[in-house]
Design a protein around this motif. Structure first.
Motif, PDB file in Angstrom:
ATOM      1  N   TRP A  59       9.888 -15.141   7.624  1.00  0.00           N
ATOM      2  CA  TRP A  59       9.311 -13.846   7.288  1.00  0.00           C
ATOM      3  C   TRP A  59       9.019 -13.036   8.555  1.00  0.00           C
ATOM      4  N   VAL A  60       8.435 -13.687   9.549  1.00  0.00           N
ATOM      5  CA  VAL A  60       8.141 -12.991  10.801  1.00  0.00           C
ATOM      6  C   VAL A  60       9.436 -12.485  11.441  1.00  0.00           C
ATOM      7  N   ALA A  61      10.469 -13.321  11.404  1.00  0.00           N
ATOM      8  CA  ALA A  61      11.759 -12.914  11.970  1.00  0.00           C
ATOM      9  C   ALA A  61      12.330 -11.725  11.221  1.00  0.00           C
ATOM     10  N   SER A  62      12.177 -11.701   9.885  1.00  0.00           N
ATOM     11  CA  SER A  62      12.706 -10.579   9.105  1.00  0.00           C
ATOM     12  C   SER A  62      11.965  -9.287   9.443  1.00  0.00           C
ATOM     13  N   CYS A  63      10.662  -9.394   9.697  1.00  0.00           N
ATOM     14  CA  CYS A  63       9.895  -8.219  10.102  1.00  0.00           C
ATOM     15  C   CYS A  63      10.338  -7.730  11.481  1.00  0.00           C
ATOM     16  N   ALA A  64      10.630  -8.666  12.379  1.00  0.00           N
ATOM     17  CA  ALA A  64      11.103  -8.294  13.717  1.00  0.00           C
ATOM     18  C   ALA A  64      12.450  -7.580  13.628  1.00  0.00           C
ATOM     19  N   ARG A  65      13.334  -8.069  12.752  1.00  0.00           N
ATOM     20  CA  ARG A  65      14.629  -7.407  12.576  1.00  0.00           C
ATOM     21  C   ARG A  65      14.444  -5.999  12.013  1.00  0.00           C
ATOM     22  N   ALA A  66      13.478  -5.846  11.113  1.00  0.00           N
ATOM     23  CA  ALA A  66      13.217  -4.523  10.545  1.00  0.00           C
ATOM     24  C   ALA A  66      12.736  -3.553  11.622  1.00  0.00           C
ATOM     25  N   VAL A  67      11.974  -4.052  12.573  1.00  0.00           N
ATOM     26  CA  VAL A  67      11.521  -3.209  13.680  1.00  0.00           C
ATOM     27  C   VAL A  67      12.710  -2.788  14.536  1.00  0.00           C
ATOM     28  N   THR A  68      13.590  -3.751  14.828  1.00  0.00           N
ATOM     29  CA  THR A  68      14.773  -3.434  15.635  1.00  0.00           C
ATOM     30  C   THR A  68      15.668  -2.422  14.926  1.00  0.00           C
ATOM     31  N   ASP A  69      15.964  -2.680  13.650  1.00  0.00           N
ATOM     32  CA  ASP A  69      16.807  -1.764  12.883  1.00  0.00           C
ATOM     33  C   ASP A  69      16.104  -0.425  12.679  1.00  0.00           C
ATOM     34  N   GLY A  70      14.783  -0.474  12.493  1.00  0.00           N
ATOM     35  CA  GLY A  70      14.022   0.753  12.307  1.00  0.00           C
ATOM     36  C   GLY A  70      13.992   1.621  13.547  1.00  0.00           C
ATOM     37  N   ALA A  71      14.107   0.992  14.709  1.00  0.00           N
ATOM     38  CA  ALA A  71      14.185   1.772  15.949  1.00  0.00           C
ATOM     39  C   ALA A  71      15.478   2.587  15.980  1.00  0.00           C
ATOM     40  N   GLY A  72      16.564   1.981  15.490  1.00  0.00           N
ATOM     41  CA  GLY A  72      17.824   2.712  15.410  1.00  0.00           C
ATOM     42  C   GLY A  72      17.729   3.876  14.447  1.00  0.00           C
TER      43      GLY A  72
END
Length: 207
Positions: A177-190
């Protein structure tokens, strides 16, 4: 949405709620440590913004009581009963109000997951959870300018978001879950970069 009409139906009420929550999250995120001094009060304010007009006034801004059950996020494992949910929400408030130093991204992910898992309110839990996530990212320095749009990543992979939340709720895969949130932050930056470029190109109004 500035200057645009909101439909006079349930979809319009839900849209207005999302706009109110986003505006309040931006306001709270602009203050230092917005969720540490009075976390329960801040979460209650977010729920008022998320649920006003959608449930009985007596249920707005307070955790579930008695036999009340959440009416949203039905795809997750069963939510705890009201008394257990309130106790777990107080535990989250203690974490947010703690002086202990934790990774801002980790704290944001856990707070996000906890609200989805316990569903402390009758309705509006998802909006509140994602707003808390955003506020903690901004106030914790992960996204100090507030340009990241993690919600776009969650929406783009709604199935994956739900599955990761279910894994957190059941306790089967908290790191995932934490990893999925981190990916959302990365993708959300784009996504935030795309929006900023559109503003600079005159395709979106500058507020």
């Amino acid at each position: 949405m500035q200057g645009r009409a909101v439909p006079d139906d349930l979809s319009g009420t839900q849209l207005a709620a999302a706009i109110r929550v986003s505006a309040l999250a931006e306001e709270l995120g602009s203050h230092p440590h917005p969720l540490s001094a009075s976390p329960m009060q801040a979460i209650a304010r977010l729920h008022v913004a998320a649920a006003a007009g959608l449930i009985d006034d007596a249920q707005v801004g307070r955790p579930r009581i008695g036999a009340e059950l959440p009416r949203d996020l039905s795809g997750l494992p069963p939510a705890p009963a009201a008394e257990a949910a309130a106790a777990r929400l107080r535990g989250l408030a203690e974490l947010l109000g703690s002086d202990a130093k934790h990774s801002a991204l980790l704290t944001a992910a856990i707070a996000h997951g906890e609200i989805l898992a316990i569903r402390p309110f009758v309705l509006g839990n998802g909006l509140v959870a994602r707003a808390v996530f955003r506020i903690l990212l901004v106030s914790g320095g992960v996204d100090p300018s507030g340009v990241i749009v993690p919600e776009a990543a969650f929406l783009a992979d709604a199935v994956g978001y739900g599955q990761a939340a279910a894994q957190y709720t059941s306790g089967a895969d908290v790191p995932g879950w934490v990893a999925s949130c981190a990916r959302a932050v990365t993708d959300g930056a784009g996504e935030g970069s795309t929006i900023a470029d559109a503003v600079l190109a005159g395709k979106l109004p500058q507020i």
